[in-house]
Motif scaffolding. Structure first.
Motif, short mmCIF file in Angstrom:
data_model
loop_
_atom_site.label_atom_id
_atom_site.label_comp_id
_atom_site.label_asym_id
_atom_site.label_seq_id
_atom_site.Cartn_x
_atom_site.Cartn_y
_atom_site.Cartn_z
N VAL A 365 0.84 -1.20 0.00
CA VAL A 365 0.00 0.00 0.00
C VAL A 365 0.87 1.25 0.00
N ASP A 436 -8.14 7.21 -0.06
CA ASP A 436 -8.61 5.83 0.04
C ASP A 436 -7.46 4.89 0.39
N LEU A 437 -6.30 5.11 -0.22
CA LEU A 437 -5.14 4.26 0.08
C LEU A 437 -4.69 4.43 1.53
N ASP A 439 -6.57 5.29 4.07
CA ASP A 439 -7.55 4.60 4.91
C ASP A 439 -7.36 3.08 4.84
N ARG A 440 -7.02 2.59 3.66
CA ARG A 440 -6.80 1.15 3.50
C ARG A 440 -5.59 0.71 4.33
N LYS A 443 -6.52 0.67 7.97
CA LYS A 443 -7.39 -0.45 8.32
C LYS A 443 -6.60 -1.75 8.41
N ILE A 444 -5.67 -1.95 7.47
CA ILE A 444 -4.87 -3.18 7.50
C ILE A 444 -3.96 -3.21 8.72
#
Length: 635
Positions: A365, A436-437, A439-440, A443-444
């Motif tokens: 990411v 978005d990246l 947030d991704r 989250k991960i």
């Protein structure tokens, strides 16, 4: 069919990187790129450690915004165009701060007691806790912990090394890069077991100005059987080495087989087996092993063959000499443990030794973020300085305009026109994609917005909702602290044993006790809400004052000593003291509650009532009327 073998190991999550997986034609299949990782491909590095060292360097490059340099070394000619804005470093700092909490406190079970007459065990625990906290202040333990934990979180592993310093009269604590750490793990056992032989090795570059060649230094700790005593000496080559002491004079009546070899004072020799035992202060039974320290240096060009770090020949080494004159060639440290503590970032898998970096699962990411940031930078350039097209001839001139500057006016002829390329929409989409990246990745990594500090305070939900949102972070920190609890307890056990072995006067009569490093709270707290909750709970009788103060301390209120704070609070609660006096009638108990000495008033004297006319004063004896000379007549 040329099928490729798929191998899954502790660092296979980096196989997607060409620079790491050895896809370059000049590299061995599956081995790290030699141009990017020359240290990992050194002659003396074991093959099973090459991927680990390469992974450390790659992760450090992401932390320092230098990943593009390694990509360029692997042949990516556009790597320098990549933008790296410090997202990996921000993740590392955030995870580390949450793992450590607001403070780190050394605690010994039984030391915190309110008893006026503590038991011998409680008194010993309090003494050990006080001595350990003094050592932590002298050794700047919070700073050392941060140094090690940053390496552990970013690289997956951190290493502490302890040593007794005779000059300072205390154990010294040092943090080492895990790339220098080479434990000899058992091949037929559990790699998670504590290793009995550990190497710290690194290369020293050549210095032409001083006339020194490239060298390899290795420090080794090894548990082995206790051997006869040795002393510092010199061999036939003039090297400083350790030599055996001369044997003692044998007793004429003693059989030759029972003559003991030269022993360290306090050691016991068993002629039947030839074993030497030693009674350590912290063991109940004698031990047959001790820890040996070797500090050796080799000139790299003199090393023949291809030995690894564990099989370097000692006949060509130069041994270091300690400040007190002891040669570090299998020097007996007089301890039965290896004073090295390896701190993994995560709980290692079964039969594994190494931890995993907090960047492992989100590294791809971050690569996408760097690419998107690069595209966004290019789009912002065309948005701020758009490309402009002109057609038609300038009136009265044949001039072609190539650069458009502010204030420039171009008068075009008939049929002329102008158009500007608008890339603002693309820039907006790229920025949304970057969000978005991010947030991704969060989250991960199980880092909610409130933990990263990206949550807008004006739009924060209720305290309960924030606490629920921290659920993934709670499980993450609980697992990471689980991997550390035993390691820090082991470090404090080693500190106590080194103090006892060093015969420090302040540790005379002290028995080492289990101790731990307690990490503080990491959650954001509503201090006003906690204060209201504690106030209502204590006043309502559903919370004790001790529990309420503990909650306030966890919320970050500046309370240093809970017992002292309780005394201060109670010394001002006069209404409750009055209620206690009415309920018990015991003034001494009221004084203890207020923390003051209550002086009992003197008892009041018996009342003296005046005598009524004609009444005889009972306090005076009756008088005979004849004795008054009046013949019994009254006036």
């Amino acid at each position: 069919m040329g099928l490729r073998e798929v191998v899954i190991h502790a660092w296979s999550w980096l196989n997607y990187k060409p620079v790491y997986s050895g896809t370059h034609h000049a590299d061995a299949p599956g081995m790290p790129n030699r141009r990017a990782f020359p240290e990992a491909n050194a002659m003396w590095v074991p093959e099973e450690d090459q991927k680990r060292l390469a992974a450390y360097k790659l992760l450090a490059a992401y932390d320092q915004n230098q990943a593009f340099e390694l990509a360029e070394a692997a042949g990516d000619h556009h790597a320098r165009e990549k933008r790296e804005f410090g997202d990996p470093s921000m993740f590392i700092e955030t995870v580390m701060s949450h793992v450590l909490g607001r403070e780190q406190t050394i605690t010994v079970h039984g030391a915190e007691t309110d008893s006026e007459q503590p038991t011998p065990e409680e008194a010993m625990a309090a003494r050990v806790q006080e001595q350990l906290r003094e050592w932590a202040d002298d050794e700047q333990l919070p700073m050392r912990i941060q140094q090690c934990e940053r390496k552990s979180v970013s690289l997956g592993d951190g290493v502490y090394r302890l040593a007794w310093d005779p000059g300072r009269m205390r154990p010294t604590l040092r943090v080492h890069d895990p790339g220098f750490y080479f434990p000899v793990l058992p091949e037929d056992g559990d790699a998670g077991d504590y290793p009995t032989r550990v190497h710290f090795a690194w290369e020293l570059p050549a210095d032409p100005r001083r006339g020194t060649k490239a060298r390899l230094r290795r420090i080794t700790y090894e548990l082995d059987w206790i051997r006869p005593a040795t002393a510092s000496g010199v061999d036939t080559k003039g090297r400083a080495v350790r030599a055996p002491l001369p044997a003692p004079e044998p007793d004429p009546d003693q059989p030759a087989a029972e003559v003991p070899p030269p022993l360290t004072p306090g050691d016991l020799y068993y002629p039947a087996t030839g074993a030497i035992a030693r009674q350590y202060p912290w063991n109940d039974t004698p031990s047959y092993v001790t820890c040996y320290l070797t500090d050796a240096t080799w000139i790299i060009e003199d090393i023949k063959g291809t030995p690894d770090v564990d099989s370097l020949p000692l006949d060509g080494a130069v041994f270091a000499t300690r400040g007190d004159g002891e040669v570090l060639d299998h020097l007996d440290l007089l301890i039965d443990f290896v004073p090295v503590v390896h701190v993994p970032n995560t709980v290692p898998p079964a039969e594994e030794h190494w931890g995993q970096s907090s960047l492992a699962k989100v590294l791809q990411v971050f690569d996408e973020l760097a690419s998107s940031d690069t595209d966004s930078a290019k789009a912002s350039a065309t948005t701020g300085s758009p490309m402009i097209g002109l057609w038609g001839k300038a009136a009265g001139s044949s001039m072609d305009v190539h650069d458009v500057t502010p204030g420039l006016m171009v008068k075009l002829g008939e049929g002329g026109g102008m158009i500007a390329l608008d890339t603002s929409k693309n820039l907006a989409e790229l920025r949304n994609h970057i969000g978005d990246l991010a947030d991704r990745a969060a989250k991960i990594a199980r880092l909610p917005a409130v933990a990263l500090g990206t949550l807008d305070p004006s739009q924060a939900p209720s305290g309960y909702a924030m606490d629920v949102s921290l659920g993934p972070l709670d499980s993450l920190i609980a697992s990471m602290r689980l991997a550390r609890d035993h390691k820090y307890a082991l470090m404090l056990k080693f500190v106590q044993r080194l103090y006892v072995a060093g015969q420090h006067p302040d540790w005379s009569g002290i028995t080492p006790m289990p101790a731990k490093v307690a990490f503080g709270s990491y959650k954001p707290t509503d201090k006003q809400g906690v204060l209201t909750l504690v106030t209502e709970g204590v006043d309502g009788g559903v919370l004790s004052l001790e529990t309420g103060l503990k909650m306030l301390m966890e919320a970050g209120f500046p309370i240093d000593d809970a017992a002292e704070e309780i005394d201060r609070i109670q010394s001002r609660q006069f209404d409750k003291a009055r209620m206690l006096a009415d309920a018990t009638g015991d003034t001494q108990l009221v004084g203890d509650f207020l923390g003051v000495k209550v002086t009992e008033p003197d008892p009041a004297p018996a009342p003296q009532l005046p005598a009524a006319p004609g009444d005889q004063n009972p306090a005076q004896p009756a008088q005979d009327p004849a004795a008054q000379g009046t013949g019994g007549n009254t006036a």
